[in-house]
Design a protein around this motif. Structure first.
Motif, PDB file in Angstrom:
ATOM      1  N   GLU A 172      35.201  43.864  50.974  1.00 35.14           N
ATOM      2  CA  GLU A 172      35.497  44.702  49.773  1.00 35.14           C
ATOM      3  C   GLU A 172      34.382  45.820  49.478  1.00 35.14           C
ATOM      4  O   GLU A 172      33.005  45.022  49.487  1.00 35.14           O
ATOM      5  CB  GLU A 172      35.812  43.990  48.682  1.00 35.14           C
ATOM      6  N   GLU A 212      44.930  40.610  45.746  1.00 31.80           N
ATOM      7  CA  GLU A 212      43.853  41.105  45.601  1.00 31.80           C
ATOM      8  C   GLU A 212      43.783  42.613  45.350  1.00 31.80           C
ATOM      9  O   GLU A 212      42.826  43.308  44.629  1.00 31.80           O
ATOM     10  CB  GLU A 212      43.188  41.116  46.974  1.00 31.80           C
ATOM     11  N   GLU A 213      44.611  43.772  45.553  1.00 33.38           N
ATOM     12  CA  GLU A 213      44.804  44.949  45.006  1.00 33.38           C
ATOM     13  C   GLU A 213      45.048  44.891  43.452  1.00 33.38           C
ATOM     14  O   GLU A 213      44.375  45.728  42.796  1.00 33.38           O
ATOM     15  CB  GLU A 213      45.995  45.580  45.761  1.00 33.38           C
ATOM     16  N   ALA A 214      45.828  43.948  43.024  1.00 26.22           N
ATOM     17  CA  ALA A 214      45.897  43.870  41.644  1.00 26.22           C
ATOM     18  C   ALA A 214      44.531  43.428  40.974  1.00 26.22           C
ATOM     19  O   ALA A 214      44.197  43.765  39.889  1.00 26.22           O
ATOM     20  CB  ALA A 214      47.138  42.731  41.475  1.00 26.22           C
ATOM     21  N   ARG A 215      44.074  42.651  41.718  1.00 26.25           N
ATOM     22  CA  ARG A 215      42.555  41.917  41.213  1.00 26.25           C
ATOM     23  C   ARG A 215      41.716  42.991  41.127  1.00 26.25           C
ATOM     24  O   ARG A 215      41.049  43.126  40.280  1.00 26.25           O
ATOM     25  CB  ARG A 215      42.038  40.955  42.108  1.00 26.25           C
ATOM     26  N   LYS A 216      41.663  43.845  41.808  1.00 28.14           N
ATOM     27  CA  LYS A 216      40.959  45.179  42.048  1.00 28.14           C
ATOM     28  C   LYS A 216      41.064  45.904  40.802  1.00 28.14           C
ATOM     29  O   LYS A 216      39.878  46.513  40.110  1.00 28.14           O
ATOM     30  CB  LYS A 216      40.937  46.021  43.116  1.00 28.14           C
ATOM     31  N   ALA A 217      42.334  46.211  40.379  1.00 31.62           N
ATOM     32  CA  ALA A 217      42.774  47.027  39.202  1.00 31.62           C
ATOM     33  C   ALA A 217      42.333  46.355  38.021  1.00 31.62           C
ATOM     34  O   ALA A 217      41.908  46.969  37.069  1.00 31.62           O
ATOM     35  CB  ALA A 217      44.196  47.212  39.253  1.00 31.62           C
ATOM     36  N   CYS A 264      49.766  47.498  38.508  1.00 37.62           N
ATOM     37  CA  CYS A 264      49.362  46.795  39.627  1.00 37.62           C
ATOM     38  C   CYS A 264      49.845  45.375  39.580  1.00 37.62           C
ATOM     39  O   CYS A 264      50.140  44.673  40.753  1.00 37.62           O
ATOM     40  CB  CYS A 264      48.022  47.094  39.996  1.00 37.62           C
ATOM     41  N   MET A 296      52.760  44.543  46.034  1.00 41.55           N
ATOM     42  CA  MET A 296      51.581  44.740  46.197  1.00 41.55           C
ATOM     43  C   MET A 296      50.852  43.476  46.634  1.00 41.55           C
ATOM     44  O   MET A 296      51.076  42.374  45.801  1.00 41.55           O
ATOM     45  CB  MET A 296      50.958  45.494  44.836  1.00 41.55           C
ATOM     46  N   SER A 297      49.713  43.257  46.976  1.00 42.78           N
ATOM     47  CA  SER A 297      48.914  42.005  47.163  1.00 42.78           C
ATOM     48  C   SER A 297      48.148  41.700  45.958  1.00 42.78           C
ATOM     49  O   SER A 297      47.786  42.452  44.877  1.00 42.78           O
ATOM     50  CB  SER A 297      47.882  42.368  48.459  1.00 42.78           C
ATOM     51  N   ALA A 342      52.175  43.369  41.937  1.00 43.32           N
ATOM     52  CA  ALA A 342      51.988  42.071  42.778  1.00 43.32           C
ATOM     53  C   ALA A 342      52.922  41.057  42.614  1.00 43.32           C
ATOM     54  O   ALA A 342      53.413  40.247  43.260  1.00 43.32           O
ATOM     55  CB  ALA A 342      50.576  41.588  42.316  1.00 43.32           C
TER      56      ALA A 342
END
Length: 100
Positions: free
Chosen positions: A90, A63-68, A51, A60-61, A55
């Motif tokens: 979220e 924030e999506e990488a942050r979630k992972a 992820c 990928m954004s 990013a």
């Protein structure tokens, strides 16, 4: 704001008495992951790494990488739970139970 910055930093607590480290962006998360011990790299690690790479490539954004990355930190028990609250919009995983 840089497109690779997290809205909210991910706080890493390496152990009792150790300073808390804030991961503010995708590049810092990727650096952290690259230094992770090879013998402890499992599927959650690989997901976070993929992820972050996506990013960095603009696929990928942040924030999506942050979630992972946050999921990786939570699974490895490095996440400082006092700050790991969801950001606006979220949803918190219903299976999540804070460490105490």
């Amino acid at each position: 704001m840089n497109r690779l910055e997290f809205f909210t930093p991910v706080r890493i607590a390496r152990g009792h008495g150790e300073p808390v480290e804030e991961i503010d962006n995708v590049s810092e998360a990727m650096t952290f992951l690259r230094h992770w011990p090879k013998g402890r790299r499992g599927p959650v690690y690989q997901c976070a790494l993929n992820c972050c790479a996506a990013a960095l490539a603009g696929q990928m954004s942040a924030e999506e990488a942050r979630k992972a990355f946050t999921g990786f930190a939570r699974i490895t028990r490095l996440l400082d739970d006092d700050i790991a609250l969801p950001i606006r919009g979220e949803k918190m995983d219903s299976a999540y139970t804070p460490r105490r």
